[in-house]
Every structure is written in C-alpha cells, then in structure tokens.
Design a protein around this motif. Structure first.
Motif, PDB file in Angstrom:
ATOM      1  N   THR A   1       0.864  -1.188   0.000  1.00 47.99           N
ATOM      2  CA  THR A   1       0.000   0.000   0.000  1.00 47.99           C
ATOM      3  C   THR A   1       0.902   1.239   0.000  1.00 47.99           C
ATOM      4  O   THR A   1       2.041   1.188   0.451  1.00 47.99           O
ATOM      5  CB  THR A   1      -0.934   0.022   1.225  1.00 47.99           C
ATOM      6  N   ARG A   2       0.373   2.341  -0.498  1.00 48.42           N
ATOM      7  CA  ARG A   2       1.182   3.562  -0.653  1.00 48.42           C
ATOM      8  C   ARG A   2       1.744   4.048   0.688  1.00 48.42           C
ATOM      9  O   ARG A   2       2.841   4.596   0.753  1.00 48.42           O
ATOM     10  CB  ARG A   2       0.343   4.658  -1.320  1.00 48.42           C
ATOM     11  N   ASP A   3       0.988   3.821   1.780  1.00 50.49           N
ATOM     12  CA  ASP A   3       1.467   4.250   3.097  1.00 50.49           C
ATOM     13  C   ASP A   3       2.447   3.252   3.716  1.00 50.49           C
ATOM     14  O   ASP A   3       2.966   3.481   4.812  1.00 50.49           O
ATOM     15  CB  ASP A   3       0.288   4.509   4.046  1.00 50.49           C
ATOM     16  N   GLY A   4       2.698   2.141   3.025  1.00 45.55           N
ATOM     17  CA  GLY A   4       3.682   1.165   3.487  1.00 45.55           C
ATOM     18  C   GLY A   4       3.229   0.303   4.649  1.00 45.55           C
ATOM     19  O   GLY A   4       4.025  -0.424   5.248  1.00 45.55           O
ATOM     20  N   LYS A   5       1.933   0.314   4.977  1.00 45.33           N
ATOM     21  CA  LYS A   5       1.448  -0.393   6.167  1.00 45.33           C
ATOM     22  C   LYS A   5       0.973  -1.811   5.893  1.00 45.33           C
ATOM     23  O   LYS A   5       0.766  -2.590   6.818  1.00 45.33           O
ATOM     24  CB  LYS A   5       0.311   0.409   6.816  1.00 45.33           C
ATOM     25  N   ILE A   6       0.774  -2.159   4.613  1.00 50.33           N
ATOM     26  CA  ILE A   6       0.240  -3.490   4.293  1.00 50.33           C
ATOM     27  C   ILE A   6       0.995  -4.071   3.095  1.00 50.33           C
ATOM     28  O   ILE A   6       1.261  -3.361   2.118  1.00 50.33           O
ATOM     29  CB  ILE A   6      -1.273  -3.439   3.946  1.00 50.33           C
ATOM     30  N   ILE A   7       1.335  -5.352   3.186  1.00 47.48           N
ATOM     31  CA  ILE A   7       1.789  -6.119   2.022  1.00 47.48           C
ATOM     32  C   ILE A   7       0.564  -6.858   1.489  1.00 47.48           C
ATOM     33  O   ILE A   7      -0.058  -7.650   2.212  1.00 47.48           O
ATOM     34  CB  ILE A   7       2.879  -7.140   2.394  1.00 47.48           C
ATOM     35  N   VAL A   8       0.202  -6.597   0.244  1.00 46.96           N
ATOM     36  CA  VAL A   8      -0.954  -7.246  -0.382  1.00 46.96           C
ATOM     37  C   VAL A   8      -0.433  -8.296  -1.357  1.00 46.96           C
ATOM     38  O   VAL A   8       0.458  -8.020  -2.168  1.00 46.96           O
ATOM     39  CB  VAL A   8      -1.830  -6.219  -1.124  1.00 46.96           C
ATOM     40  N   SER A   9      -0.998  -9.510  -1.286  1.00 43.01           N
ATOM     41  CA  SER A   9      -0.493 -10.592  -2.139  1.00 43.01           C
ATOM     42  C   SER A   9      -1.638 -11.439  -2.682  1.00 43.01           C
ATOM     43  O   SER A   9      -2.660 -11.630  -2.012  1.00 43.01           O
ATOM     44  CB  SER A   9       0.485 -11.479  -1.357  1.00 43.01           C
ATOM     45  N   GLY A  10      -1.457 -11.954  -3.896  1.00 43.82           N
ATOM     46  CA  GLY A  10      -2.434 -12.834  -4.533  1.00 43.82           C
ATOM     47  C   GLY A  10      -1.868 -14.229  -4.695  1.00 43.82           C
ATOM     48  O   GLY A  10      -0.731 -14.389  -5.140  1.00 43.82           O
ATOM     49  N   TRP A  11      -2.663 -15.255  -4.362  1.00 45.77           N
ATOM     50  CA  TRP A  11      -2.163 -16.632  -4.289  1.00 45.77           C
ATOM     51  C   TRP A  11      -2.961 -17.561  -5.193  1.00 45.77           C
ATOM     52  O   TRP A  11      -4.117 -17.292  -5.539  1.00 45.77           O
ATOM     53  CB  TRP A  11      -2.230 -17.128  -2.841  1.00 45.77           C
ATOM     54  N   ASP A  12      -2.331 -18.699  -5.517  1.00 46.45           N
ATOM     55  CA  ASP A  12      -2.953 -19.629  -6.458  1.00 46.45           C
ATOM     56  C   ASP A  12      -4.131 -20.393  -5.868  1.00 46.45           C
ATOM     57  O   ASP A  12      -4.836 -21.094  -6.592  1.00 46.45           O
ATOM     58  CB  ASP A  12      -1.905 -20.612  -7.022  1.00 46.45           C
ATOM     59  N   ASP A  13      -4.358 -20.295  -4.546  1.00 43.63           N
ATOM     60  CA  ASP A  13      -5.534 -20.935  -3.951  1.00 43.63           C
ATOM     61  C   ASP A  13      -6.754 -20.016  -3.975  1.00 43.63           C
ATOM     62  O   ASP A  13      -7.774 -20.319  -3.361  1.00 43.63           O
ATOM     63  CB  ASP A  13      -5.240 -21.397  -2.518  1.00 43.63           C
ATOM     64  N   GLY A  14      -6.656 -18.892  -4.715  1.00 43.20           N
ATOM     65  CA  GLY A  14      -7.792 -17.994  -4.879  1.00 43.20           C
ATOM     66  C   GLY A  14      -7.960 -16.967  -3.788  1.00 43.20           C
ATOM     67  O   GLY A  14      -8.981 -16.277  -3.727  1.00 43.20           O
ATOM     68  N   ARG A  15      -6.956 -16.819  -2.909  1.00 44.78           N
ATOM     69  CA  ARG A  15      -7.073 -15.890  -1.784  1.00 44.78           C
ATOM     70  C   ARG A  15      -6.158 -14.675  -1.940  1.00 44.78           C
ATOM     71  O   ARG A  15      -5.077 -14.788  -2.495  1.00 44.78           O
ATOM     72  CB  ARG A  15      -6.736 -16.611  -0.470  1.00 44.78           C
ATOM     73  N   ILE A  16      -6.630 -13.559  -1.420  1.00 45.60           N
ATOM     74  CA  ILE A  16      -5.794 -12.370  -1.263  1.00 45.60           C
ATOM     75  C   ILE A  16      -5.389 -12.335   0.200  1.00 45.60           C
ATOM     76  O   ILE A  16      -6.250 -12.302   1.093  1.00 45.60           O
ATOM     77  CB  ILE A  16      -6.563 -11.086  -1.632  1.00 45.60           C
ATOM     78  N   ARG A  17      -4.095 -12.364   0.454  1.00 44.61           N
ATOM     79  CA  ARG A  17      -3.602 -12.328   1.834  1.00 44.61           C
ATOM     80  C   ARG A  17      -2.848 -11.025   2.060  1.00 44.61           C
ATOM     81  O   ARG A  17      -2.024 -10.638   1.233  1.00 44.61           O
ATOM     82  CB  ARG A  17      -2.676 -13.521   2.117  1.00 44.61           C
ATOM     83  N   CYS A  18      -3.122 -10.401   3.192  1.00 46.17           N
ATOM     84  CA  CYS A  18      -2.465  -9.141   3.534  1.00 46.17           C
ATOM     85  C   CYS A  18      -1.703  -9.303   4.846  1.00 46.17           C
ATOM     86  O   CYS A  18      -2.200  -9.914   5.796  1.00 46.17           O
ATOM     87  CB  CYS A  18      -3.495  -8.019   3.645  1.00 46.17           C
ATOM     88  N   PHE A  19      -0.480  -8.750   4.882  1.00 43.53           N
ATOM     89  CA  PHE A  19       0.433  -8.964   6.003  1.00 43.53           C
ATOM     90  C   PHE A  19       0.980  -7.634   6.516  1.00 43.53           C
ATOM     91  O   PHE A  19       1.080  -6.656   5.780  1.00 43.53           O
ATOM     92  CB  PHE A  19       1.610  -9.847   5.569  1.00 43.53           C
ATOM     93  N   TYR A  20       1.364  -7.656   7.809  1.00 43.63           N
ATOM     94  CA  TYR A  20       2.101  -6.533   8.380  1.00 43.63           C
ATOM     95  C   TYR A  20       3.553  -6.597   7.891  1.00 43.63           C
ATOM     96  O   TYR A  20       4.210  -7.629   8.057  1.00 43.63           O
ATOM     97  CB  TYR A  20       2.092  -6.599   9.907  1.00 43.63           C
ATOM     98  N   PRO A  21       4.085  -5.523   7.301  1.00 38.21           N
ATOM     99  CA  PRO A  21       5.455  -5.582   6.753  1.00 38.21           C
ATOM    100  C   PRO A  21       6.546  -5.683   7.822  1.00 38.21           C
ATOM    101  O   PRO A  21       7.639  -6.143   7.540  1.00 38.21           O
ATOM    102  CB  PRO A  21       5.591  -4.296   5.946  1.00 38.21           C
ATOM    103  N   GLU A  22       6.269  -5.253   9.044  1.00 39.34           N
ATOM    104  CA  GLU A  22       7.302  -5.319  10.090  1.00 39.34           C
ATOM    105  C   GLU A  22       7.502  -6.730  10.596  1.00 39.34           C
ATOM    106  O   GLU A  22       8.631  -7.168  10.834  1.00 39.34           O
ATOM    107  CB  GLU A  22       6.925  -4.412  11.287  1.00 39.34           C
TER     108      GLU A  22
END
Length: 595
Positions: free
Chosen positions: A357-378
């Motif tokens: 995300t532009r504010d650097g607070k979330i890692i957004v990822s797309g996976w082959d099991d059909g899910r969007i997973r979002c993570f804390y970058p720290e």
C-alpha cells in the motif's frame, strides 16, 4: 543457485572465492567483499562443477535436450575465459573430477549417456572412454579421483562401485567391481581409503589397495533420509550431509555422529576452505551456510528463492527495501546489502503477485488458492485474508493510491474491486470481459481508472468510478506486462510477440512499436519516475534499458542464467532489480551516463 546441482558449491584453493552455478552461468563470489563475477558460456543449465587441485581451472558440465550433445567447459580461472570446450556426452554431464596432478579430467555422462570419458587437459582431446557400469547395474552418480595417482579413479551409483585404472598407452580404462548398495557420494582422503555415503544412511569404508570393505557404520542409528554429501577431514573423521538437512561429523571407524547442525533443506554440497577450518554448506532450498569448525556455529551467508520468482515490488518512495514472491513464500530484502529481512511462508501455495500500500502499512499478495492475503510488513503476521477472491487463483493485485481499495485479477479473467473497511473487506464490483488470466494491473494516480493486461490478447482500460470499460487494446500477442507513463498519456505493453507497444491512453490507439527481443517473450517492464527511461526483461535472459522518447536501447545487462520474469527500477533511479525463473535476484547499477 546450488539447489539442483549436487556438490555444486565449491571453495577455490585460493580460499578467497566461492564458486557455484546459477542457471546457465557460473558465479565466482569473493567471500570477503561479496563481489560477484559471472562466467557465461553454457546454453542450458549447469549440472556439475569441479575445480582443479592447483586452482588453475574450473570445469563445468551442463544439461541439454534429448538427442543433443552436452558440453563441458574448462575455464581458465585467472583470465575467466573458456580454455576448452569438450563435446562427447549426450543429454547431461552427471559429474566431473580432475586427476591428482590435474593432468586428466574424468567426466561421467547422465542416465541417457552412461559413459565415462578421460580427457587430456593439455591437448584438450579425449584419451579413452567406457560404459560407466554393467548393463545389469543401475545408474552411476558420482566420481572421485585418487589423491596420489593420476591413473586411478572411482565411480559409484545405484548398485555399482568401481575402481578404474587408466592405461594411456593402450587408450583404455579397466574397471574393478565391488558389490554394494546405492551409493550417492564418494570421497577419498589419503589414497588408502575410500568413503562411500549411501541412500540408506550408511557410510562404507573401503581399503583401496585390496579393493575390499574395511568398515561400515554407524551400527545402530543410520543417517536419516540418506547421505547426500560428504567430505573426508584431515583428522580422519568424515563430514556428512543428509537428506533431512543435518550436517554431522562422523568419527573415524565407527562413523557415529559426534557433532550435528540443522540446516533448512536437503544438503546438496559440502565445501571445505583450506584444511577444513571453515565449512560451506549448500542446500536444495537455495541456502548457503558457513560453519566455523572450531566453535561449530552456523551462519546463513547467502539465500534466494528456490523456485521461479513471480513478482517484485518496492514500497512507495523507498529504495531501501523490496519484496519478492514465489512458491510458498514472500521475502523482504534489504536492497543495498541483499540480505533477507523477512520471510512469510504459506506451505504448498504459490504467491503470484505482490504490492505494498502507498502508506507502506500493508503487504498485499495474490495466491494460487484464490485468496488475497495481507500482512504486516514489520512482522510478516497475517492482517486479513479475502477468501475465494477468484476461483482460478489470484494472478494479479494492485492497491489504489488512497489505500482504500484492492483491485485483483484472476485466472478466469475477472477483475474485482474490494473495499477495505476497518473490520471487513467488501466486494464492490466485478468486471468480466477478459477471456483468460489477468497478468498485470496498473492504477492511475487519481484512482479513476486502471489498465489490465490479459493472456487473451487484450488490455482493457477500466473506469473505476463506473466500473465499466473505457478502452480496449487489441494485439496479436499474449500480453505479459503493462504500465502507465508517469504523465499517464501513454500506456506501454509487452508480450509474446517480443515487441514493446506505446498506446494512447485516451483512445487506445497504438502510436509506436519496437522490437524488444529477437528470441524471447517480454515478461516484464518498468518505467522510471520521470518517464525518460524504461527497462524490459525477457526469456532471452537480457535486461535492456531504453530511452523512452527515442525508443532506443542504450544499455544491456547480461548475467542471468535463466528466463527473467519481472523487473523494477528503484524509486531513486539508482538501481534496477530483476528476478528470474531460477530464483535469482540481480541488482544492477543504473548507468550514470543515462542522460
């Protein structure tokens, strides 16, 4: 890296350089400065590496395709140039070893070749050859040379262990057979004993002068998942690497473990520096460790992905960090040093796309099991997951500049927009016009439109207010990448037709087409923040930097040993980072003479 090449990690006798294969290329890395040099000459993946005892030569063998000859290249270490190219074996070179005084090179062909050839280093010609094993025996996997005799060497494999005597006058090699089980690695220390590591976890010791067993061990507890790498130590003990990722010191005679360390992944290489006071370890998970023998402590010194890297992303405005994604994991890297800072693992799933995300607070990822997973970058801890985002896997993701929406693309061709609320993630639009997987999504600065590239041969510019199509770009290609010019009046695309196309963003008209590669699909492109330069990467393993207005290549990066998948120019325009199908990450200096 060394993950697929048994015993592919080597330490040069100068004790300063580490040598390992990377796809088609050999890397020579300075252990002190971490500076890397590349030897380019093979046209397919390297399958084995060896270094002459005096350090003058490196020999590398490769894989090739059925029906073709597989090359061996002998490199002059000092000049870094090829000294000889030896061509006799078919399909694959299984193993290589120099004789004790480096007069001969012994080469072993793979399963489809099944022969051993002796080469004269001085004349660069074959001396003689022979089938590696009886027709009734299994595959031969490895070679070892006698320590004090140029005319004696050994081979071992599945149900075969042979001593070979070279008769140069009659141009023959004569084998002596010893019956044994499956041997995956052999090592000789003093010319009197031969050590053999087996897939069942035993160590065999054979007395060479009489060609007979002397000892077998350990008696009770075998080494789990077999012995995959071994080295004889000066004090008579044996260093062992196993399939479960453990490094053991086995005492002489009994072969019981006296010390043990755990690495990540199957041990593929053990390399000794000097007399063995420093041990370097390679694993099939693309890790290189260093162990100080005296205090028996292990340190991870090199790592990369062990599968094709699918995407790369920088946080907005930051050139210090970047993220990459692959099979089973996302990794965050420190750009200046190349050190891994964070690893986010999802077992047996593939991450296809990543962004911050532009504010650097979330890692957004797309996976082959059909899910969007979002993570804390720290911390890498999971923030939230969007389940069933796409039923054929999430193949591309992007986040709006206000950090409030995620735009995702799927393998079925749908484009979906998700609203990020404090406690929920809501689907607010589905746009379905593409007929095949979405490979790239780019959103404009005002969040009013986005462009999606698809394998159906179209790019569509979508209105993100009305969630409807503005324009469609047609081309006789499977699009692989798309991006906006910073001024957003142009869109650039690349694909399987090996061309780069410029398009008018307003009406979708094509205004320019450039031939970007002679032989490979354009897999990735990126443009600098000023819009003066853009970079392309393709299956031809080249990184090309272009002047945008002139449409001219003015710099080419050569070094990747495999197909390049994606590329990014770092926000401060000082480096370019490219990632490839062999899991490698290359950081290139942006040319100072770019202007």
């Amino acid at each position: 890296m060394t993950r697929k090449v048994p015993h592919g990690l080597k330490i040069h006798p100068d004790r300063v350089h580490m040598i390992y294969p990377l796809g088609c290329n050999l890397v020579i890395e300075n252990l002190q400065t971490r500076q890397q040099e590349f030897l380019l000459g093979h046209n397919n993946n390297i399958s084995c590496v060896t270094i002459s005892n005096n350090g003058k030569y490196i020999a590398s063998g490769q894989l090739t395709f059925m029906g073709f000859k597989a090359d061996i290249i002998i490199w002059d270490y000092e000049s870094r140039d090829p000294y000889a190219r030896l061509v006799l074996h078919k399909v694959k070179i299984e193993d290589l070893v120099f004789s004790s005084s480096d007069k001969f090179l012994f080469s072993l062909g793979g399963q489809d070749d099944g022969s051993i050839v002796v080469w004269n280093i001085e004349t660069k010609e074959p001396v003689c050859g022979s089938p590696a094993q009886h027709k009734s025996a299994g595959i031969t996997y490895c070679l070892a040379a006698a320590k004090d005799n140029d005319y004696l060497f050994y081979s071992a494999g599945n149900g075969t262990l042979r001593f070979w005597q070279l008769d140069v006058a009659n141009r023959k090699i004569r084998p002596t057979d010893i019956n044994t089980g499956t041997v995956k690695r052999i090592a000789s220390l003093d010319g009197t004993h031969l050590y053999c590591g087996t897939t069942t976890g035993d160590v065999l010791m054979i007395y060479i002068p009489a060609a007979q067993f002397k000892a077998i061990g350990p008696e009770k507890k075998k080494y789990s998942m077999g012995i995959t790498a071994m080295q004889a130590l000066v004090n008579g003990d044996v260093l062992l690497g196993t399939g479960e990722g453990k490094i053991h010191i086995a005492e002489q005679g009994t072969f019981k473990s006296t010390k043990c360390l755990q690495a990540m992944g199957e041990i593929t290489s053990l390399a000794l520096r000097g007399e063995g006071h420093m041990i370097f370890i390679g694993t099939d998970r693309a890790h290189i460790y260093k162990v100080n023998y005296a205090d028996w402590k292990m340190e991870l010194i090199n790592t990369c992905h062990n599968s094709p890297i699918n995407d790369i992303a920088f946080p907005f405005g930051s050139s210090e960090l970047f993220g990459t994604c692959s099979f089973q994991d996302i990794r965050i890297w420190h750009a200046p040093t190349g050190n891994e800072l964070l690893r986010i693992t999802q077992a047996n799933k593939t991450c296809n796309s990543i962004c911050f995300t532009r504010d650097g607070k979330i890692i957004v990822s797309g996976w082959d099991d059909g899910r969007i997973r979002c993570f804390y970058p720290e911390t890498g801890r999971e923030m939230f997951t969007v389940n069933d985002a796409h039923h054929r896997g999430v193949t591309a993701v992007a986040v709006t500049n206000d950090c409030r929406r995620i735009v995702s693309g799927g393998g079925e061709g749908m484009v979906r927009v998700w609203q990020l609320n404090q406690n929920s993630r809501d689907l607010i639009a589905t746009m379905k016009e593409h007929k095949n997987a979405i490979v790239s999504i780019r959103i404009n600065k005002s969040d009013t439109e986005c462009v999606t590239a698809s394998l159906d041969g179209t790019c569509i510019i979508w209105n993100l207010k009305r969630f409807a199509r503005n324009q469609v770009l047609f081309e006789n290609t499977l699009f692989q990448c798309v991006t906006y010019h910073p001024e957003e009046y142009h869109i650039i695309t690349g694909g399987t037709d090996r061309k780069i196309a410029y398009w008018e963003a307003v009406n979708g008209a094509q205004i320019r087409e450039l031939e970007a590669s002679k032989s490979g699909t354009i897999n990735g492109l990126d443009i600098d923040c000023m819009g003066h330069y853009f970079v392309t990467v393709s299956a031809d393993k080249l990184v090309k930097l272009w002047r945008y207005n002139e449409g001219e290549v003015f710099s080419v990066g050569i070094g990747h040993g495999s197909e390049i998948k994606k590329v990014k120019i770092c926000p401060n325009t000082e480096h370019i980072v490219s990632v490839s199908a062999d899991g490698a990450i290359f950081r290139w200096k942006f040319p100072k003479n770019a202007g």
